[in-house]
Design a protein around this motif. Structure first.
Motif, PDB file in Angstrom:
ATOM      1  N   VAL A  95      40.385  45.594 -21.626  1.00 33.85           N
ATOM      2  CA  VAL A  95      41.465  45.680 -20.649  1.00 33.85           C
ATOM      3  C   VAL A  95      40.858  45.934 -19.282  1.00 33.85           C
ATOM      4  O   VAL A  95      40.039  46.828 -19.114  1.00 33.85           O
ATOM      5  CB  VAL A  95      42.445  46.816 -21.012  1.00 33.85           C
ATOM      6  CG1 VAL A  95      43.555  46.909 -19.989  1.00 33.85           C
ATOM      7  CG2 VAL A  95      43.012  46.589 -22.397  1.00 33.85           C
ATOM      8  N   LYS A  96      41.242  45.153 -18.321  1.00 30.65           N
ATOM      9  CA  LYS A  96      40.759  45.311 -16.952  1.00 30.65           C
ATOM     10  C   LYS A  96      41.800  46.071 -16.138  1.00 30.65           C
ATOM     11  O   LYS A  96      42.998  45.827 -16.273  1.00 30.65           O
ATOM     12  CB  LYS A  96      40.509  43.948 -16.297  1.00 30.65           C
ATOM     13  CG  LYS A  96      39.470  43.124 -17.011  1.00 30.65           C
ATOM     14  CD  LYS A  96      38.100  43.718 -16.867  1.00 30.65           C
ATOM     15  CE  LYS A  96      37.061  42.829 -17.535  1.00 30.65           C
ATOM     16  NZ  LYS A  96      35.842  43.505 -17.816  1.00 30.65           N
ATOM     17  N   PRO A  97      41.335  46.979 -15.277  1.00 35.31           N
ATOM     18  CA  PRO A  97      42.280  47.697 -14.428  1.00 35.31           C
ATOM     19  C   PRO A  97      43.047  46.734 -13.529  1.00 35.31           C
ATOM     20  O   PRO A  97      42.502  45.729 -13.086  1.00 35.31           O
ATOM     21  CB  PRO A  97      41.398  48.619 -13.593  1.00 35.31           C
ATOM     22  CG  PRO A  97      40.071  48.651 -14.265  1.00 35.31           C
ATOM     23  CD  PRO A  97      39.965  47.393 -15.074  1.00 35.31           C
TER      24      PRO A  97
ATOM     25  N   SER B 255      51.795  55.786 -12.523  1.00 36.94           N
ATOM     26  CA  SER B 255      51.909  54.442 -13.101  1.00 36.94           C
ATOM     27  C   SER B 255      53.273  53.819 -12.811  1.00 36.94           C
ATOM     28  O   SER B 255      54.195  54.479 -12.341  1.00 36.94           O
ATOM     29  CB  SER B 255      51.708  54.514 -14.621  1.00 36.94           C
ATOM     30  OG  SER B 255      52.856  55.064 -15.239  1.00 36.94           O
ATOM     31  N   ASP B 256      53.370  52.550 -13.165  1.00 40.13           N
ATOM     32  CA  ASP B 256      54.666  51.876 -13.169  1.00 40.13           C
ATOM     33  C   ASP B 256      55.470  52.386 -14.365  1.00 40.13           C
ATOM     34  O   ASP B 256      54.919  52.947 -15.317  1.00 40.13           O
ATOM     35  CB  ASP B 256      54.485  50.359 -13.303  1.00 40.13           C
ATOM     36  CG  ASP B 256      53.889  49.727 -12.051  1.00 40.13           C
ATOM     37  OD1 ASP B 256      54.032  50.294 -10.952  1.00 40.13           O
ATOM     38  OD2 ASP B 256      53.263  48.652 -12.187  1.00 40.13           O
ATOM     39  N   TRP B 257      56.763  52.151 -14.324  1.00 40.89           N
ATOM     40  CA  TRP B 257      57.637  52.522 -15.441  1.00 40.89           C
ATOM     41  C   TRP B 257      57.416  51.569 -16.610  1.00 40.89           C
ATOM     42  O   TRP B 257      57.212  50.367 -16.410  1.00 40.89           O
ATOM     43  CB  TRP B 257      59.098  52.466 -15.021  1.00 40.89           C
ATOM     44  CG  TRP B 257      59.488  53.495 -14.012  1.00 40.89           C
ATOM     45  CD1 TRP B 257      59.690  53.296 -12.679  1.00 40.89           C
ATOM     46  CD2 TRP B 257      59.725  54.886 -14.238  1.00 40.89           C
ATOM     47  NE1 TRP B 257      60.043  54.474 -12.071  1.00 40.89           N
ATOM     48  CE2 TRP B 257      60.067  55.477 -13.009  1.00 40.89           C
ATOM     49  CE3 TRP B 257      59.675  55.697 -15.375  1.00 40.89           C
ATOM     50  CZ2 TRP B 257      60.359  56.821 -12.872  1.00 40.89           C
ATOM     51  CZ3 TRP B 257      59.965  57.043 -15.245  1.00 40.89           C
ATOM     52  CH2 TRP B 257      60.309  57.594 -14.008  1.00 40.89           C
TER      53      TRP B 257
ATOM     54  N   GLU C  50      45.921  50.710 -16.046  1.00 46.78           N
ATOM     55  CA  GLU C  50      46.769  50.180 -14.972  1.00 46.78           C
ATOM     56  C   GLU C  50      46.346  50.739 -13.623  1.00 46.78           C
ATOM     57  O   GLU C  50      46.290  50.020 -12.619  1.00 46.78           O
ATOM     58  CB  GLU C  50      48.227  50.538 -15.244  1.00 46.78           C
ATOM     59  CG  GLU C  50      49.174  50.160 -14.121  1.00 46.78           C
ATOM     60  CD  GLU C  50      50.555  50.781 -14.310  1.00 46.78           C
ATOM     61  OE1 GLU C  50      51.128  51.196 -13.285  1.00 46.78           O
ATOM     62  OE2 GLU C  50      51.065  50.832 -15.447  1.00 46.78           O
ATOM     63  N   LEU C  51      46.056  52.035 -13.571  1.00 47.51           N
ATOM     64  CA  LEU C  51      45.726  52.709 -12.313  1.00 47.51           C
ATOM     65  C   LEU C  51      44.256  52.616 -11.939  1.00 47.51           C
ATOM     66  O   LEU C  51      43.866  53.053 -10.859  1.00 47.51           O
ATOM     67  CB  LEU C  51      46.158  54.177 -12.382  1.00 47.51           C
ATOM     68  CG  LEU C  51      47.666  54.397 -12.505  1.00 47.51           C
ATOM     69  CD1 LEU C  51      47.960  55.862 -12.803  1.00 47.51           C
ATOM     70  CD2 LEU C  51      48.385  53.935 -11.249  1.00 47.51           C
ATOM     71  N   GLY C  52      43.439  52.063 -12.821  1.00 46.82           N
ATOM     72  CA  GLY C  52      42.008  51.957 -12.526  1.00 46.82           C
ATOM     73  C   GLY C  52      41.319  53.308 -12.507  1.00 46.82           C
ATOM     74  O   GLY C  52      40.462  53.556 -11.665  1.00 46.82           O
ATOM     75  N   LEU C  53      41.683  54.187 -13.430  1.00 46.80           N
ATOM     76  CA  LEU C  53      41.111  55.538 -13.441  1.00 46.80           C
ATOM     77  C   LEU C  53      39.770  55.547 -14.157  1.00 46.80           C
ATOM     78  O   LEU C  53      39.613  56.041 -15.274  1.00 46.80           O
ATOM     79  CB  LEU C  53      42.074  56.536 -14.083  1.00 46.80           C
ATOM     80  CG  LEU C  53      43.410  56.710 -13.369  1.00 46.80           C
ATOM     81  CD1 LEU C  53      44.235  57.795 -14.040  1.00 46.80           C
ATOM     82  CD2 LEU C  53      43.215  57.027 -11.899  1.00 46.80           C
ATOM     83  N   THR C  54      38.786  54.946 -13.493  1.00 47.46           N
ATOM     84  CA  THR C  54      37.402  54.966 -13.937  1.00 47.46           C
ATOM     85  C   THR C  54      36.536  55.153 -12.704  1.00 47.46           C
ATOM     86  O   THR C  54      36.993  54.926 -11.591  1.00 47.46           O
ATOM     87  CB  THR C  54      37.005  53.650 -14.631  1.00 47.46           C
ATOM     88  OG1 THR C  54      37.151  52.569 -13.700  1.00 47.46           O
ATOM     89  CG2 THR C  54      37.855  53.383 -15.862  1.00 47.46           C
ATOM     90  N   SER C  55      35.295  55.547 -12.904  1.00 44.71           N
ATOM     91  CA  SER C  55      34.391  55.704 -11.762  1.00 44.71           C
ATOM     92  C   SER C  55      33.615  54.410 -11.535  1.00 44.71           C
ATOM     93  O   SER C  55      33.641  53.494 -12.356  1.00 44.71           O
ATOM     94  CB  SER C  55      33.435  56.870 -12.005  1.00 44.71           C
ATOM     95  OG  SER C  55      32.550  56.549 -13.054  1.00 44.71           O
ATOM     96  N   ALA C  56      32.894  54.363 -10.418  1.00 42.20           N
ATOM     97  CA  ALA C  56      32.161  53.157 -10.043  1.00 42.20           C
ATOM     98  C   ALA C  56      31.095  52.796 -11.077  1.00 42.20           C
ATOM     99  O   ALA C  56      30.809  51.624 -11.288  1.00 42.20           O
ATOM    100  CB  ALA C  56      31.537  53.335  -8.661  1.00 42.20           C
TER     101      ALA C  56
END
Length: 166
Positions: free
Chosen positions: A3-5, A30-32, A86-92
């Motif tokens: 899954v890609k952010p 996030s979105d609903w 969805e929110l891209g909660l990962t580090s670089a």
């Protein structure tokens, strides 16, 4: 399945060694997501949680004090994974994460099937562990139209950087 952010957050721009600079900050909302009866039934089947209040719509209409089927708390809790993507909660320099557990998990509201939920995330702590970081996120699952959250928890995950995974 990979899954890609779909979004980026302040955390996605930082290397893991600098995650601590965001402790205490909200990372995103996030979105609903509408939790359908199909989702509830598939979750019930996968987890063998075949309680009639989740899967039997007719009986629930007749006998349940909630007027219909309700969402499993663990289903609502598991949506936090989707929302972090969805929110891209990962580090670089993030490669992958391993679930480490949850602290202070509470299912604080009954969620009728068909409700809309979203996740709110705040970085609570980052603790170096070996090659990676133990990341603790304050997660609140909000239900549309309710002032009270549906689920609250501190979610722990062990984040592994790219070079350590090689």
């Amino acid at each position: 399945m990979s899954v890609k952010p779909t979004a980026s957050s302040p955390i996605s721009q930082l290397p893991m060694a600098q995650l601590h600079t965001l402790v205490g900050q909200e990372l995103g909302v996030s979105d609903w997501v509408t939790v359908t009866q199909e989702m509830v039934c598939k979750f019930a089947e996968a987890t063998r949680d075949l309680e009639w209040m989740h899967i039997d719509a007719e009986r629930s209409k007749r006998e349940s004090p909630y007027g219909g089927t309700i969402v499993q708390g663990f289903l609502a809790m598991s949506l936090v994974i989707e929302w972090t993507y969805e929110l891209g909660l990962t580090s670089a320099d993030f490669d992958y994460a391993l679930n480490y557990g949850a602290d202070r998990l509470r299912f604080t509201s009954v969620m009728p099937t068909g409700c809309r939920l979203r996740g709110r995330f705040r970085l609570q702590s980052v603790t170096p562990r070996g090659e990676g970081q133990l990341v603790k996120l304050n997660c609140t699952v909000e239900m549309e139209g309710s002032e009270k959250p549906a689920v609250v928890m501190e979610w722990l995950a062990f984040w592994i950087p790219k070079q350590a995974a090689a």
